[in-house]
Design a protein around this motif. Structure first.
Motif, PDB file in Angstrom:
ATOM      1  N   ALA A 114     -51.526 -80.193 -44.706  1.00 47.24           N
ATOM      2  CA  ALA A 114     -50.901 -79.041 -45.380  1.00 47.24           C
ATOM      3  C   ALA A 114     -51.935 -78.248 -46.166  1.00 47.24           C
ATOM      4  CB  ALA A 114     -49.771 -79.518 -46.298  1.00 47.24           C
ATOM      5  N   HIS A 115     -52.791 -78.954 -46.899  1.00 48.20           N
ATOM      6  CA  HIS A 115     -53.850 -78.265 -47.662  1.00 48.20           C
ATOM      7  C   HIS A 115     -54.778 -77.493 -46.716  1.00 48.20           C
ATOM      8  CE1 HIS A 115     -52.907 -79.971 -51.540  1.00 48.20           C
ATOM      9  NE2 HIS A 115     -53.175 -81.217 -51.163  1.00 48.20           N
ATOM     10  N   ALA A 116     -55.198 -78.147 -45.632  1.00 52.65           N
ATOM     11  CA  ALA A 116     -56.131 -77.513 -44.693  1.00 52.65           C
ATOM     12  C   ALA A 116     -55.504 -76.287 -44.037  1.00 52.65           C
ATOM     13  CB  ALA A 116     -56.565 -78.517 -43.629  1.00 52.65           C
ATOM     14  N   GLU A 117     -54.242 -76.397 -43.637  1.00 56.47           N
ATOM     15  CA  GLU A 117     -53.574 -75.259 -42.995  1.00 56.47           C
ATOM     16  C   GLU A 117     -53.389 -74.115 -43.982  1.00 56.47           C
ATOM     17  OE1 GLU A 117     -53.278 -74.906 -39.918  1.00 56.47           O
ATOM     18  OE2 GLU A 117     -53.002 -76.877 -39.016  1.00 56.47           O
ATOM     19  N   ARG A 118     -53.070 -74.427 -45.235  1.00 59.02           N
ATOM     20  CA  ARG A 118     -52.890 -73.383 -46.240  1.00 59.02           C
ATOM     21  C   ARG A 118     -54.197 -72.623 -46.453  1.00 59.02           C
ATOM     22  NH1 ARG A 118     -49.581 -69.795 -47.566  1.00 59.02           N
ATOM     23  NH2 ARG A 118     -48.385 -70.216 -49.402  1.00 59.02           N
ATOM     24  N   MET A 119     -55.285 -73.358 -46.504  1.00 58.59           N
ATOM     25  CA  MET A 119     -56.601 -72.739 -46.677  1.00 58.59           C
ATOM     26  C   MET A 119     -56.916 -71.840 -45.480  1.00 58.59           C
ATOM     27  SD  MET A 119     -60.240 -74.752 -47.003  1.00 58.59           S
ATOM     28  CE  MET A 119     -59.986 -75.595 -45.442  1.00 58.59           C
ATOM     29  N   ARG A 120     -56.617 -72.329 -44.292  1.00 60.07           N
ATOM     30  CA  ARG A 120     -56.886 -71.572 -43.067  1.00 60.07           C
ATOM     31  C   ARG A 120     -56.054 -70.300 -42.998  1.00 60.07           C
ATOM     32  NH1 ARG A 120     -58.894 -71.231 -38.224  1.00 60.07           N
ATOM     33  NH2 ARG A 120     -57.671 -71.224 -36.315  1.00 60.07           N
ATOM     34  N   LEU A 121     -54.837 -70.353 -43.515  1.00 61.38           N
ATOM     35  CA  LEU A 121     -53.966 -69.175 -43.473  1.00 61.38           C
ATOM     36  C   LEU A 121     -54.582 -67.976 -44.186  1.00 61.38           C
ATOM     37  CD1 LEU A 121     -50.428 -70.751 -43.971  1.00 61.38           C
ATOM     38  CD2 LEU A 121     -51.304 -69.594 -41.930  1.00 61.38           C
ATOM     39  N   ALA A 122     -55.251 -68.215 -45.298  1.00 61.17           N
ATOM     40  CA  ALA A 122     -55.874 -67.100 -46.026  1.00 61.17           C
ATOM     41  C   ALA A 122     -56.881 -66.389 -45.135  1.00 61.17           C
ATOM     42  CB  ALA A 122     -56.548 -67.604 -47.303  1.00 61.17           C
ATOM     43  N   ARG A 123     -57.686 -67.141 -44.412  1.00 58.76           N
ATOM     44  CA  ARG A 123     -58.689 -66.537 -43.534  1.00 58.76           C
ATOM     45  C   ARG A 123     -58.039 -65.803 -42.367  1.00 58.76           C
ATOM     46  NH1 ARG A 123     -63.986 -70.313 -42.948  1.00 58.76           N
ATOM     47  NH2 ARG A 123     -64.620 -70.158 -45.104  1.00 58.76           N
ATOM     48  N   ILE A 124     -57.053 -66.412 -41.759  1.00 60.71           N
ATOM     49  CA  ILE A 124     -56.395 -65.777 -40.620  1.00 60.71           C
ATOM     50  C   ILE A 124     -55.709 -64.486 -41.047  1.00 60.71           C
ATOM     51  CG2 ILE A 124     -54.545 -66.028 -38.920  1.00 60.71           C
ATOM     52  CD1 ILE A 124     -55.247 -69.023 -38.800  1.00 60.71           C
ATOM     53  N   GLU A 125     -55.044 -64.499 -42.183  1.00 62.23           N
ATOM     54  CA  GLU A 125     -54.367 -63.291 -42.665  1.00 62.23           C
ATOM     55  C   GLU A 125     -55.355 -62.158 -42.905  1.00 62.23           C
ATOM     56  OE1 GLU A 125     -52.282 -65.026 -45.956  1.00 62.23           O
ATOM     57  OE2 GLU A 125     -50.583 -65.613 -44.683  1.00 62.23           O
ATOM     58  N   VAL A 126     -56.526 -62.473 -43.447  1.00 59.78           N
ATOM     59  CA  VAL A 126     -57.553 -61.452 -43.676  1.00 59.78           C
ATOM     60  C   VAL A 126     -58.005 -60.858 -42.340  1.00 59.78           C
ATOM     61  CG1 VAL A 126     -59.964 -61.140 -44.408  1.00 59.78           C
ATOM     62  CG2 VAL A 126     -58.327 -62.278 -45.920  1.00 59.78           C
TER      63      VAL A 126
END
Length: 182
Positions: A114-126
């Motif tokens: 969950a932590h890793a996916e949340r972190m990845r979401l910020a990059r993907i959204e950008v």
């Protein structure tokens, strides 16, 4: 845990550097490919070690692993479109090296996920929101984004508040290893 504003800002800074440097961009594409391809195996291992067949956890983790493999195919197409060899480059896995020792049960593994996916979401959204990004990259990550959101929710649903709290320090170590926090 809410996405911290500095995650989004750090992702914007990171992306503006990556997209403007051909060598860094290519290395990043290879990192994306390696990450997607190896994620399926890590999730299968979590499932096979801690989730009983026929349970919700087993089914959810199977879906997430299959989607990660599909994302790998999509990123492979980005590599091929640029005339690059589709291969997993050997590279030290900085994030997982910092967090994997914390995985001792399903809830802990799900919390790390969950932590890793949340972190990845910020990059993907950008990336998806950047009109200056290569359109094929934006399109692939537009397709990946809703599934990664599902992955974050799925992992969070299999975690507990205690496991999320217990793995927060390891997650921060992983973020530091990736250069996402000072």
């Amino acid at each position: 845990m809410l996405l911290l504003m500095n995650d989004h800002e750090a992702s914007k800074t990171w992306w503006s550097t990556i997209k403007s440097d051909r060598e860094a961009f290519t290395a990043w594409l290879y990192d994306q490919y390696r990450g997607e391809v190896t994620a399926g195996g890590r999730i299968d291992a979590l499932r096979d070690t801690f989730a009983k067949p026929g349970t919700k956890a087993h089914r959810v983790l199977s879906v997430v692993a299959a989607q990660e493999r599909k994302h790998g195919l999509w990123v492979a197409a980005l590599l091929e479109a640029r005339g690059l060899e589709v291969r997993v480059e050997a590279k030290e896995d900085r994030y997982w090296r910092a967090t994997v020792p914390e995985i001792t049960d399903l809830e802990t593994g799900a919390a790390v996920g969950a932590h890793a996916e949340r972190m990845r979401l910020a990059r993907i959204e950008v990336i998806v929101d950047d009109a200056g990004a290569p359109e094929d990259v934006r399109e692939v990550f537009r397709r990946i984004l809703p599934e990664e959101r599902f992955h974050e929710r799925a992992f969070r649903s299999l975690a507990t508040m205690a496991s999320l709290a217990r793995t927060a320090t390891a997650h921060d170590l992983g973020r530091r290893a990736l250069g996402l926090v000072p």
